[in-house]
Design a protein around this motif. Structure first.
Motif, PDB file in Angstrom:
ATOM      1  N   PRO A 133      49.129  44.890  45.220  1.00 41.13           N
ATOM      2  CA  PRO A 133      48.187  44.016  45.928  1.00 41.13           C
ATOM      3  C   PRO A 133      46.850  43.862  45.201  1.00 41.13           C
ATOM      4  CG  PRO A 133      49.290  45.457  47.490  1.00 41.13           C
ATOM      5  CD  PRO A 133      49.692  45.925  46.111  1.00 41.13           C
ATOM      6  N   ALA A 134      46.429  44.911  44.487  1.00 41.60           N
ATOM      7  CA  ALA A 134      45.149  44.831  43.773  1.00 41.60           C
ATOM      8  C   ALA A 134      45.201  43.826  42.631  1.00 41.60           C
ATOM      9  CB  ALA A 134      44.767  46.208  43.227  1.00 41.60           C
ATOM     10  N   MET A 135      46.418  43.447  42.218  1.00 40.66           N
ATOM     11  CA  MET A 135      46.559  42.511  41.099  1.00 40.66           C
ATOM     12  C   MET A 135      46.881  41.100  41.561  1.00 40.66           C
ATOM     13  SD  MET A 135      45.656  44.035  38.504  1.00 40.66           S
ATOM     14  CE  MET A 135      45.998  42.654  37.423  1.00 40.66           C
ATOM     15  N   HIS A 136      47.033  40.869  42.850  1.00 31.77           N
ATOM     16  CA  HIS A 136      47.355  39.533  43.336  1.00 31.77           C
ATOM     17  C   HIS A 136      46.319  38.507  42.872  1.00 31.77           C
ATOM     18  CE1 HIS A 136      50.058  41.056  46.874  1.00 31.77           C
ATOM     19  NE2 HIS A 136      50.691  41.000  45.719  1.00 31.77           N
ATOM     20  N   THR A 137      45.063  38.774  43.184  1.00 36.18           N
ATOM     21  CA  THR A 137      44.012  37.809  42.849  1.00 36.18           C
ATOM     22  C   THR A 137      43.832  37.642  41.341  1.00 36.18           C
ATOM     23  OG1 THR A 137      42.827  38.071  44.942  1.00 36.18           O
ATOM     24  CG2 THR A 137      41.558  37.286  43.057  1.00 36.18           C
ATOM     25  N   PRO A 138      43.705  38.738  40.544  1.00 36.79           N
ATOM     26  CA  PRO A 138      43.574  38.544  39.088  1.00 36.79           C
ATOM     27  C   PRO A 138      44.750  37.789  38.484  1.00 36.79           C
ATOM     28  CG  PRO A 138      42.966  40.789  39.683  1.00 36.79           C
ATOM     29  CD  PRO A 138      43.554  40.163  40.914  1.00 36.79           C
ATOM     30  N   LEU A 139      45.963  38.084  38.949  1.00 42.25           N
ATOM     31  CA  LEU A 139      47.139  37.412  38.405  1.00 42.25           C
ATOM     32  C   LEU A 139      47.101  35.916  38.712  1.00 42.25           C
ATOM     33  CD1 LEU A 139      49.826  37.750  36.937  1.00 42.25           C
ATOM     34  CD2 LEU A 139      50.890  38.238  39.141  1.00 42.25           C
ATOM     35  N   MET A 140      46.700  35.567  39.929  1.00 49.35           N
ATOM     36  CA  MET A 140      46.582  34.153  40.289  1.00 49.35           C
ATOM     37  C   MET A 140      45.518  33.459  39.451  1.00 49.35           C
ATOM     38  SD  MET A 140      46.763  34.310  44.439  1.00 49.35           S
ATOM     39  CE  MET A 140      47.817  35.504  45.265  1.00 49.35           C
ATOM     40  N   LEU A 141      44.403  34.133  39.233  1.00 47.04           N
ATOM     41  CA  LEU A 141      43.320  33.519  38.477  1.00 47.04           C
ATOM     42  C   LEU A 141      43.747  33.212  37.045  1.00 47.04           C
ATOM     43  CD1 LEU A 141      40.285  35.660  39.688  1.00 47.04           C
ATOM     44  CD2 LEU A 141      40.763  33.281  40.258  1.00 47.04           C
ATOM     45  N   GLN A 142      44.544  34.100  36.454  1.00 47.73           N
ATOM     46  CA  GLN A 142      44.967  33.851  35.079  1.00 47.73           C
ATOM     47  C   GLN A 142      46.164  32.915  35.004  1.00 47.73           C
ATOM     48  OE1 GLN A 142      46.849  36.851  32.276  1.00 47.73           O
ATOM     49  NE2 GLN A 142      44.819  36.652  31.347  1.00 47.73           N
ATOM     50  N   ALA A 143      47.204  33.210  35.793  1.00 48.91           N
ATOM     51  CA  ALA A 143      48.448  32.455  35.666  1.00 48.91           C
ATOM     52  C   ALA A 143      48.325  31.035  36.196  1.00 48.91           C
ATOM     53  CB  ALA A 143      49.574  33.187  36.394  1.00 48.91           C
ATOM     54  N   VAL A 144      47.569  30.849  37.261  1.00 49.17           N
ATOM     55  CA  VAL A 144      47.509  29.542  37.915  1.00 49.17           C
ATOM     56  C   VAL A 144      46.288  28.734  37.470  1.00 49.17           C
ATOM     57  CG1 VAL A 144      47.517  28.340  40.133  1.00 49.17           C
ATOM     58  CG2 VAL A 144      48.731  30.501  39.889  1.00 49.17           C
ATOM     59  N   LEU A 145      45.163  29.415  37.254  1.00 47.12           N
ATOM     60  CA  LEU A 145      43.931  28.697  36.951  1.00 47.12           C
ATOM     61  C   LEU A 145      43.470  28.860  35.509  1.00 47.12           C
ATOM     62  CD1 LEU A 145      42.260  29.482  40.342  1.00 47.12           C
ATOM     63  CD2 LEU A 145      42.883  27.220  39.531  1.00 47.12           C
ATOM     64  N   GLY A 146      44.193  29.667  34.740  1.00 50.71           N
ATOM     65  CA  GLY A 146      43.950  29.721  33.307  1.00 50.71           C
ATOM     66  C   GLY A 146      42.713  30.483  32.875  1.00 50.71           C
ATOM     67  N   LEU A 147      42.186  31.358  33.710  1.00 48.69           N
ATOM     68  CA  LEU A 147      41.013  32.133  33.313  1.00 48.69           C
ATOM     69  C   LEU A 147      41.426  33.272  32.383  1.00 48.69           C
ATOM     70  CD1 LEU A 147      39.017  32.438  36.657  1.00 48.69           C
ATOM     71  CD2 LEU A 147      38.949  30.661  34.932  1.00 48.69           C
ATOM     72  N   ASP A 148      40.577  33.598  31.416  1.00 41.70           N
ATOM     73  CA  ASP A 148      40.916  34.701  30.534  1.00 41.70           C
ATOM     74  C   ASP A 148      40.518  36.026  31.178  1.00 41.70           C
ATOM     75  OD1 ASP A 148      38.126  35.108  30.085  1.00 41.70           O
ATOM     76  OD2 ASP A 148      38.153  33.683  28.434  1.00 41.70           O
ATOM     77  N   ALA A 149      41.011  37.112  30.580  1.00 46.55           N
ATOM     78  CA  ALA A 149      40.809  38.438  31.168  1.00 46.55           C
ATOM     79  C   ALA A 149      39.323  38.796  31.264  1.00 46.55           C
ATOM     80  CB  ALA A 149      41.551  39.489  30.351  1.00 46.55           C
ATOM     81  N   ALA A 150      38.516  38.324  30.304  1.00 44.12           N
ATOM     82  CA  ALA A 150      37.096  38.663  30.309  1.00 44.12           C
ATOM     83  C   ALA A 150      36.385  38.078  31.524  1.00 44.12           C
ATOM     84  CB  ALA A 150      36.439  38.170  29.022  1.00 44.12           C
ATOM     85  N   ARG A 151      36.650  36.811  31.835  1.00 41.19           N
ATOM     86  CA  ARG A 151      35.987  36.188  32.990  1.00 41.19           C
ATOM     87  C   ARG A 151      36.470  36.819  34.295  1.00 41.19           C
ATOM     88  NH1 ARG A 151      36.327  29.837  32.760  1.00 41.19           N
ATOM     89  NH2 ARG A 151      34.567  29.930  34.203  1.00 41.19           N
ATOM     90  N   ILE A 152      37.754  37.141  34.357  1.00 43.58           N
ATOM     91  CA  ILE A 152      38.279  37.787  35.563  1.00 43.58           C
ATOM     92  C   ILE A 152      37.690  39.179  35.707  1.00 43.58           C
ATOM     93  CG2 ILE A 152      40.375  38.588  36.725  1.00 43.58           C
ATOM     94  CD1 ILE A 152      41.888  36.410  35.139  1.00 43.58           C
ATOM     95  N   ALA A 153      37.601  39.908  34.602  1.00 43.38           N
ATOM     96  CA  ALA A 153      37.065  41.266  34.641  1.00 43.38           C
ATOM     97  C   ALA A 153      35.628  41.278  35.136  1.00 43.38           C
ATOM     98  CB  ALA A 153      37.147  41.892  33.244  1.00 43.38           C
ATOM     99  N   GLY A 164      42.929  43.196  31.118  1.00 41.49           N
ATOM    100  CA  GLY A 164      44.016  42.652  30.329  1.00 41.49           C
ATOM    101  C   GLY A 164      45.270  43.500  30.425  1.00 41.49           C
ATOM    102  N   GLN A 165      45.113  44.817  30.367  1.00 42.37           N
ATOM    103  CA  GLN A 165      46.264  45.719  30.476  1.00 42.37           C
ATOM    104  C   GLN A 165      46.936  45.605  31.838  1.00 42.37           C
ATOM    105  OE1 GLN A 165      44.256  49.399  29.587  1.00 42.37           O
ATOM    106  NE2 GLN A 165      44.569  49.213  27.364  1.00 42.37           N
ATOM    107  N   ARG A 166      46.117  45.502  32.877  1.00 42.11           N
ATOM    108  CA  ARG A 166      46.680  45.397  34.228  1.00 42.11           C
ATOM    109  C   ARG A 166      47.428  44.080  34.413  1.00 42.11           C
ATOM    110  NH1 ARG A 166      41.538  47.656  37.836  1.00 42.11           N
ATOM    111  NH2 ARG A 166      41.572  49.804  37.016  1.00 42.11           N
ATOM    112  N   LEU A 167      46.908  43.008  33.832  1.00 40.94           N
ATOM    113  CA  LEU A 167      47.577  41.714  33.941  1.00 40.94           C
ATOM    114  C   LEU A 167      48.921  41.722  33.223  1.00 40.94           C
ATOM    115  CD1 LEU A 167      44.477  39.407  33.473  1.00 40.94           C
ATOM    116  CD2 LEU A 167      45.987  39.391  35.457  1.00 40.94           C
ATOM    117  N   VAL A 168      48.968  42.346  32.059  1.00 43.78           N
ATOM    118  CA  VAL A 168      50.231  42.448  31.327  1.00 43.78           C
ATOM    119  C   VAL A 168      51.259  43.203  32.157  1.00 43.78           C
ATOM    120  CG1 VAL A 168      51.366  43.491  29.326  1.00 43.78           C
ATOM    121  CG2 VAL A 168      49.222  42.243  29.030  1.00 43.78           C
ATOM    122  N   ARG A 169      50.837  44.302  32.783  1.00 45.68           N
ATOM    123  CA  ARG A 169      51.774  45.082  33.608  1.00 45.68           C
ATOM    124  C   ARG A 169      52.273  44.257  34.789  1.00 45.68           C
ATOM    125  NH1 ARG A 169      48.167  49.484  32.462  1.00 45.68           N
ATOM    126  NH2 ARG A 169      47.100  49.206  34.458  1.00 45.68           N
TER     127      ARG A 169
END
Length: 427
Positions: A133-153, A164-169
């Motif tokens: 659940p902690a990765m739901h929002t970051p994953l959506m931000l990258q996969a759907v809206l194209g944000l890079d790991a730095a902006r999400i972080a 970045g590591q969490r998104l890969v997992r």
């Protein structure tokens, strides 16, 4: 001389083409990844294929000209990359169905009648209960809206490497766990709705904070978030929190024009000219908020929208009911006791009950949690200044300035600090 003209023309064409590629990528990234992922069940591979297509566009478009339908060109190129990937994997049993899907012509990219936007479908897929659940929002931000790991972080106050590591997992979990890219059943939608709402609002917040809303990337992202909320409302018109979120974002968007002075100077909410606020957006926000309240199911986004609604009343009355804002913040803290809520509550208490009461509310926040939270230090500096505690105020200003990324906001805080310091010297 002619060689120089040709070289200059070539450079101009290169820059124009690159800007076109950046615009198309910004506008189409989420749609293309969502479509490719829906066919391959592999978010990471879809992103890699699209990145490869963008790299090829940087070579092909300056040479051959920008295609008539840039998005279709990217889709076709990315799809070919995925076909090559599946072939190289040499997994005939599982690869052949994927190959058949990927060979579909791009003109057959139709949207499901249940989901009016493929990106929305991918948002609900990313909210699958099998994913952390902690990765739901970051994953959506990258996969759907194209944000890079730095902006999400930055939005989650952690390092880009860790994010970045969490998104890969998380993406590996989708691929290896066999999570289906299928439309959730209607009874499953409410279970995943909160995560989808959080992601849409996080996208809006990142866009809103990006260069104080004047940078085109931030403007696009904020507008994309509002669009997704509108589409979500079509899908789930009876959900009060969907309307609450849309009302909240519209109230904020209504103030965009007043956030900067003619010279680009940052203007805080308390100093904005309310006559510059967009009345049509405010009125639309109020309609959604009113409809949400009639549903009888209060939630976080409705409460936040209600706070913004009270601020919007300044257009008519010229006043702000701080007691009401404080009451809404108290309800919000019971639902979602985040740093942002508690900091906003302290600022409201200072206006409603006095600066010392507001500072006491700030002091009640765990010091260990605020070291990197800029709004806390900005509010603290302001309250300490009002109390005449100049050394402490200067220290808080320094902390806030050091944590500020937007140059205009930093300049605003530097000017405030300078005034406090000069006043201190003169006394």
């Amino acid at each position: 001389m002619s060689d120089g003209i040709q070289e200059s023309t070539h450079r101009t064409t290169q820059r124009t083409t690159q800007r076109t590629i950046e615009r198309v990528a910004r506008e189409s990234y989420g749609r293309l990844v969502a479509y490719l992922s829906a066919h391959t069940r592999d978010v990471a591979s879809a992103e890699d294929a699209l990145s490869d297509a963008l790299v090829k566009a940087l070579t092909a478009w300056p040479r051959d000209g920008v295609p008539e339908n840039p998005e279709a060109w990217l889709m076709t190129t990315a799809r070919h990359s995925l076909i090559d990937l599946v072939r190289h994997q040499q997994v005939a049993e599982s690869g052949e169905p994927t190959l058949l899907l990927l060979r579909e012509d791009s003109k057959e990219m139709t949207l499901s009648p249940e989901f009016p936007d493929e990106r929305l479908k991918l948002l609900f897929v990313c909210a699958h209960p099998a994913i952390d659940p902690a990765m739901h929002t970051p994953l959506m931000l990258q996969a759907v809206l194209g944000l890079d790991a730095a902006r999400i972080a930055g939005a989650f106050l952690i390092s880009p490497t860790t994010m970045g590591q969490r998104l890969v997992r998380a993406k590996t979990k989708i691929r290896d766990g066999g999570i289906q890219f299928e439309i959730p059943q209607e009874r499953e939608l409410p279970q995943r709705l909160d995560a989808v709402l959080e992601a849409i609002y996080a996208a809006f917040g990142i866009g809103w904070d990006d260069m104080a809303g004047v940078d085109q990337r931030g403007r696009d992202l904020a507008e994309e978030a509002i669009w997704l909320a509108r589409v979500l409302l079509q899908l789930m018109p009876g959900e009060a929190e969907v309307r609450g979120l849309l009302a909240l974002m519209l109230h904020c968007e209504a103030r965009r024009a007043a956030r900067r002075g003619p010279d680009g100077r940052f203007v805080p909410l308390s100093e904005q000219d309310s006559q510059q606020w967009s009345r049509p957006l405010i009125e639309e926000a109020e309609r959604h908020l009113g409809e949400a309240s009639r549903r009888g199911r209060i939630g976080r986004f409705q409460l936040e929208a209600a706070i913004q609604s009270i601020h919007a009343e300044r257009v008519r009355s010229g006043r702000i009911q701080w007691d009401a804002i404080t009451m809404f913040y108290e309800q919000l803290i019971r639902i979602s006791p985040t740093l942002g809520m508690r900091t906003g509550y302290a600022a409201a208490v200072a206006e409603a009950n006095g600066v010392e009461a507001g500072l006491a509310a700030l002091d009640g926040i765990d010091p260990g949690s605020v070291s990197a939270y800029q709004p806390y230090w900005a509010v603290r500096a302001h309250l300490l200044q009002r109390l005449g505690k100049t050394p402490e105020a200067l220290d808080a200003f320094d902390r806030a300035i050091g944590l500020t990324e937007d140059p205009a906001v930093r300049q605003f805080l530097l000017q405030r600090r300078a005034k406090v310091f000069l006043f201190f010297l003169s006394n």
